[in-house]
Design an enzyme around this catalytic site. Structure first.
Site, PDB file in Angstrom:
ATOM      1  N   ARG A 104       0.851  -1.191   0.000  1.00 34.77           N
ATOM      2  CA  ARG A 104       0.000   0.000   0.000  1.00 34.77           C
ATOM      3  C   ARG A 104       0.879   1.230   0.000  1.00 34.77           C
ATOM      4  NH1 ARG A 104      -4.577   0.382   4.482  1.00 34.77           N
ATOM      5  NH2 ARG A 104      -2.767   0.670   5.810  1.00 34.77           N
ATOM      6  N   ASP A 203       5.156  -6.161   9.084  1.00 35.09           N
ATOM      7  CA  ASP A 203       6.269  -5.770   9.959  1.00 35.09           C
ATOM      8  C   ASP A 203       6.362  -6.687  11.176  1.00 35.09           C
ATOM      9  OD1 ASP A 203       6.985  -3.769   8.263  1.00 35.09           O
ATOM     10  OD2 ASP A 203       6.175  -2.125   9.472  1.00 35.09           O
TER      11      ASP A 203
HETATM   12  O1  LIG Z   1      -7.009  -3.448   2.611  1.00 38.25           O
HETATM   13  P1  LIG Z   1      -5.845  -2.560   2.357  1.00 38.25           P
HETATM   14  O2  LIG Z   1      -6.084  -1.129   2.755  1.00 38.25           O
HETATM   15  O3  LIG Z   1      -5.302  -2.673   0.966  1.00 38.25           O
HETATM   16  O4  LIG Z   1      -4.708  -3.013   3.380  1.00 38.25           O
HETATM   17  C1  LIG Z   1      -4.351  -4.334   3.586  1.00 38.25           C
HETATM   18  C2  LIG Z   1      -2.977  -4.610   3.070  1.00 38.25           C
HETATM   19  O5  LIG Z   1      -2.012  -3.903   3.849  1.00 38.25           O
HETATM   20  C3  LIG Z   1      -1.012  -4.812   4.313  1.00 38.25           C
HETATM   21  O6  LIG Z   1       0.021  -4.940   3.414  1.00 38.25           O
HETATM   22  P2  LIG Z   1       1.186  -3.850   3.275  1.00 38.25           P
HETATM   23  O7  LIG Z   1       0.850  -2.837   2.237  1.00 38.25           O
HETATM   24  O8  LIG Z   1       1.540  -3.323   4.630  1.00 38.25           O
HETATM   25  O9  LIG Z   1       2.383  -4.691   2.684  1.00 38.25           O
HETATM   26  P3  LIG Z   1       3.299  -5.770   3.443  1.00 38.25           P
HETATM   27  O10 LIG Z   1       2.464  -6.987   3.640  1.00 38.25           O
HETATM   28  O11 LIG Z   1       4.432  -5.973   2.504  1.00 38.25           O
HETATM   29  O12 LIG Z   1       3.743  -5.165   4.750  1.00 38.25           O
HETATM   30  C4  LIG Z   1      -1.808  -6.090   4.454  1.00 38.25           C
HETATM   31  O13 LIG Z   1      -0.997  -7.231   4.532  1.00 38.25           O
HETATM   32  C5  LIG Z   1      -2.692  -6.066   3.244  1.00 38.25           C
HETATM   33  O14 LIG Z   1      -2.076  -6.590   2.082  1.00 38.25           O
HETATM   34  O1  LIG Z   2      -4.119  -2.370  10.282  1.00 41.57           O
HETATM   35  C1  LIG Z   2      -3.544  -2.679   9.222  1.00 41.57           C
HETATM   36  C2  LIG Z   2      -3.991  -2.185   7.974  1.00 41.57           C
HETATM   37  C3  LIG Z   2      -3.333  -2.583   6.853  1.00 41.57           C
HETATM   38  N1  LIG Z   2      -2.277  -3.409   6.948  1.00 41.57           N
HETATM   39  C4  LIG Z   2      -1.842  -3.886   8.133  1.00 41.57           C
HETATM   40  O2  LIG Z   2      -0.868  -4.649   8.181  1.00 41.57           O
HETATM   41  N2  LIG Z   2      -2.490  -3.508   9.240  1.00 41.57           N
HETATM   42 MG   LIG Z   3       2.795  -4.008   5.892  1.00 43.90          MG
END
Ligand SMILES: O=P(O)(O)OC[C@H]1O[C@H](OP(=O)(O)OP(=O)(O)O)[C@H](O)[C@@H]1O
Ligand SMILES: O=c1cc[nH]c(=O)[nH]1
Ligand SMILES: [Mg+2]
Length: 209
Positions: A104, A203
């Site tokens: 995101r 994370d």
């Molecule tokens: O419904 P949304 O608003 O799209 O948010 C959800 C997304 O955010 C997080 O990923 P992130 O972008 O943090 O990537 P990561 O898993 O690499 O940390 C989570 O694992 C989802 O994929």
């Molecule tokens: O709360 C949240 C929202 C998006 N992605 C995450 O990992 N946590």
């Molecule tokens: Mg993430």
């Protein structure tokens, strides 16, 4: 009937409550996501088709049931979805695993796709698309767009924590998809985090910031 279901199993609820605590270490977090992934797999595989076969027990011939051998694929949305894969594979070890990489944008909260690697016969498979968090719904919607573009049409979305905003957006964008969550939380905050949620799942799983 709604296509959104919260899986209320006590083991899932108990483990999720531990997972949410801020003092949980990376190691424990990983173990819990793995265990909850396995328990969710039990629930979402409930309607896999069975067929009758003839076998012999030590005592008699019998007609018993086995899985029809429907082809499956587990598709995690990277990074955080990876944490759920091994738990599901413990129950469904022959499943193929595809990957959709997405993050995101921190300002716009819009998902950016950076990787799609899927089994070549993805169109013929029952897909479990997995990601611990359904926040705005942007990532899940784009991942499903991506799968449908490749002719996949049999998709279940499996998450741990869902926000009402994300469930609504996903239902509107893809009304044909069944959505399973371990919890439906209260709301999203101004940074797009689920409240109370569990923080940033990627994370916490990988020990990054
Ligand atoms: O419904 P949304 O608003 O799209 O948010 C959800 C997304 O955010 C997080 O990923 P992130 O972008 O943090 O990537 P990561 O898993 O690499 O940390 C989570 O694992 C989802 O994929
Ligand atoms: O709360 C949240 C929202 C998006 N992605 C995450 O990992 N946590
Ligand atoms: Mg993430």
């Amino acid at each position: 009937m709604s296509n959104f279901q919260v899986v209320e199993h006590p083991l899932i609820q108990h483990k999720l409550s531990i997972l949410r605590r801020k003092e949980v270490s990376t190691k424990e977090f990983r173990e819990l996501v793995d265990e909850i992934g396995m328990l969710m797999a039990y629930e979402v595989s409930r309607d896999l088709p069975l067929e009758d076969i003839e076998i012999e027990t030590p005592v008699a011939k019998a007609t018993v049931k086995q899985l029809q051998g429907k082809k499956l694929a587990i598709v995690p949305i990277l990074r955080a979805g990876i944490g759920m894969v091994d738990g599901i594979l413990k129950l469904i070890p022959a499943a193929r695993v595809g990957h959709i990489g997405m993050y995101r944008d921190e300002e716009t909260l819009k998902p950016v796709e950076y990787l799609v690697k899927l089994p070549t016969d993805i169109a013929d498979r029952q897909i479990f698309l997995v990601d611990p968090m359904l926040a705005t719904g942007g990532s899940a919607i784009l991942a499903i767009d991506s799968l449908k573009k490749r002719n996949a049409n049999n998709i279940k979305f499996v998450c741990l924590v869902a926000a009402p905003e994300g469930v609504k957006a996903l239902q509107e964008a893809h009304p044909d998809i069944d959505i399973y969550a371990a919890a439906l939380d209260d709301h999203l905050n101004e940074h797009g985090y689920i409240v109370p949620g569990l923080g940033d799942a990627g994370d916490r799983l990988f020990g990054t910031k």
